[in-house]
Write an enzyme that holds these catalytic residues in place. Structure first.
Site: not given
Length: 495
Positions: A269, A345
């Protein structure tokens, strides 16, 4: 913090801090309610000097150094014929937030006779307590600050049998969720999260199972363990169970994403992705554990509820999963990793499979899953997807009752083409457009399709940079109240 009610003659009340709600019309008559505390004529004169008319949202503050009543805060409620409880709650929240470092006890006097239900009064209590919440754990000067310990409601004669116990339980659940989300990642590790779950189990009589790494390997949780590989901290798979003493009419699983820190992995990130804020990537698990705490105290009848969290970190080391790796989830599906920052996920894939194997009637998962939902709905509204229309209706009802905004998103099946892989069963991300939808479609591959399911993406709602309504700046505890209300409605419907 505790709630109390003063049910005696109002003229006998003795307190030092009062919040008084007043309508625009006939100020003199309304001020006479507190004439026994302070001269209403003198007070009206001071109010007129400040050109205050009781307009909605306007607040006047008075300090009285030479009287028993030390502080008086008058909140304008607007016209009585247009009274709106949400507007009043927002005004009340703003006022109480400013009192928390000043008063240890606050009393509230509003025109409760215009409120129609006990549930609405309880929601005012919830508003008052949650807006007073402050997290001073990591502040070295916390011992020098006053703490609000009691909120007292005056003149609740219309609701003499009111009991704020359940309100306290729900607030405690929200506050736990807020503390978990706000805790820095060197404080809230996967181990600490499992210990928090153990405390809930001990305090409220829930069953608990903590699956260690080798247990997860035995269950072939390749997706979850792939995410955990890059961290020096061991993953902890948490399973709490709340069983009804009466015959079980419905079995429910609540699943929360539990990334205690998300670096993004090799897809690190950077820039606007705010890596320093990725401590809140376990907001879904915080909501699930907060709900477990509240429901453990409420103990709903006729329901068996499973609370499931696959806790771990997404970090970078020599063992970390690579972009391009192919992994296998516990249901046998193979996944090509085209983005290591779409890790939540993957943990949910094995958590949902585990939940599905428990054969529940319904599953709800909560996750800070996508930036796409923030773009779509902003920071005040969470998005949800479901495979069942009745579940959609029930969730909307519960979220409305809980005061947590929720909007149904489409499970657009044609978008599933974006998850196709040339070498595996699927990729873990699709194209950028519709990113929150393809994330939901990915999750749909990991549970029995006969089970009612809803996925709630709380990436925008679990944290706020500004105080608003009952939410102080920081962690909001979003999701706890909706889950608890949904369960309470289930209990009601099953009777």
């Amino acid at each position: 913090m505790q709630f109390s009610t003063f049910q005696q003659d109002l003229n006998t009340w003795q307190g030092t801090s009062l919040i008084f709600g007043i309508f625009e019309e006939d100020l003199q008559n309304q001020l006479e309610k507190i004439d026994f505390i302070i001269d209403s004529n003198l007070l009206l004169e001071k109010i007129n000097q400040k050109k205050f008319k009781g307009e909605k949202g306007k607040v006047l503050n008075f300090d009285f150094l030479d009287q028993k009543l030390q502080t008086l805060k008058i909140i304008g409620l607007g016209e009585s014929k247009t009274i709106n409880s949400n507007d009043i709650k927002n005004s009340l929240a703003d006022v109480i937030r400013k009192c928390t470092d000043i008063d240890e006890k606050i009393s509230i006097l509003f025109p409760w006779e215009l409120i129609n239900s006990q549930e609405e009064i309880e929601s005012f209590g919830e508003c008052a307590r949650l807006s007073a919440y402050k997290d001073n754990r990591f502040n070295s000067k916390r011992d020098n600050k006053k703490v609000l310990k009691e909120i007292e409601f005056l003149n609740l004669n219309k609701f003499r049998n009111i009991n704020f116990n359940e309100t306290e339980y729900i607030c405690e659940g929200v506050e736990l969720a807020r503390r978990l989300v706000a805790a820095p990642p060197n404080s809230l590790t996967p181990l600490e999260m499992s210990e928090q779950a153990s405390r809930i189990a001990k305090d409220h009589g829930l069953e608990i199972k903590i699956l260690e790494k080798n247990d997860c390997e035995d269950l072939n949780m390749g997706a979850y363990l792939a995410v955990a590989k890059g961290s020096d901290l061991e993953p902890k798979f948490i399973h709490l169970t709340l069983k009804s003493k009466s015959p079980v009419k419905e079995k429910i699983a609540l699943v929360g994403k539990g990334l205690t820190f998300d670096s993004g992995g090799y897809n690190l990130k950077v820039g606007a992705s705010q890596i320093e804020m990725m401590k809140y990537d376990m907001g879904g698990s915080a909501a699930v554990l907060g709900a477990a705490k509240a429901l453990g105290a409420i103990k709903p009848d006729g329901l068996e509820i499973h609370f499931i969290v696959a806790a771990c970190e997404n970090m970078i080391n020599g063992s970390a999963v690579h972009p391009g790796d192919v992994i296998k989830a516990s249901n046998g599906k193979t996944i090509e990793i085209n983005n290591t920052d779409a890790e939540g996920r993957l943990t949910l894939a094995d958590a949902l499979t585990y939940a599905s194997n428990l054969k529940p009637d319904s599953i709800i998962d909560l996750a800070t899953l996508t930036g796409a939902i923030v773009v779509a709905l902003g920071n005040d509204v969470a998005g949800f997807w479901t495979n069942d229309n009745s579940m959609a209706k029930d969730l909307k009802e519960a979220s409305s009752q809980a005061g947590e905004a929720l909007w149904q998103m489409p499970l657009q099946k044609s978008y599933k083409d974006g998850l196709k892989s040339h070498i595996a069963d699927m990729k873990n991300t699709g194209p950028r457009p519709g990113g929150s939808i393809t994330a939901a479609l990915f999750l749909e591959e990991f549970f029995d399709s006969n089970i009612k399911w809803a996925h709630i993406d709380i990436a925008g709602t679990c944290w706020t940079d500004r105080s608003k309504g009952i939410n102080p700046s920081g962690a909001t505890g979003y999701g706890v109240k909706t889950l608890v209300q949904w369960i309470k409605n289930k209990q009601r419907d099953n009777k």
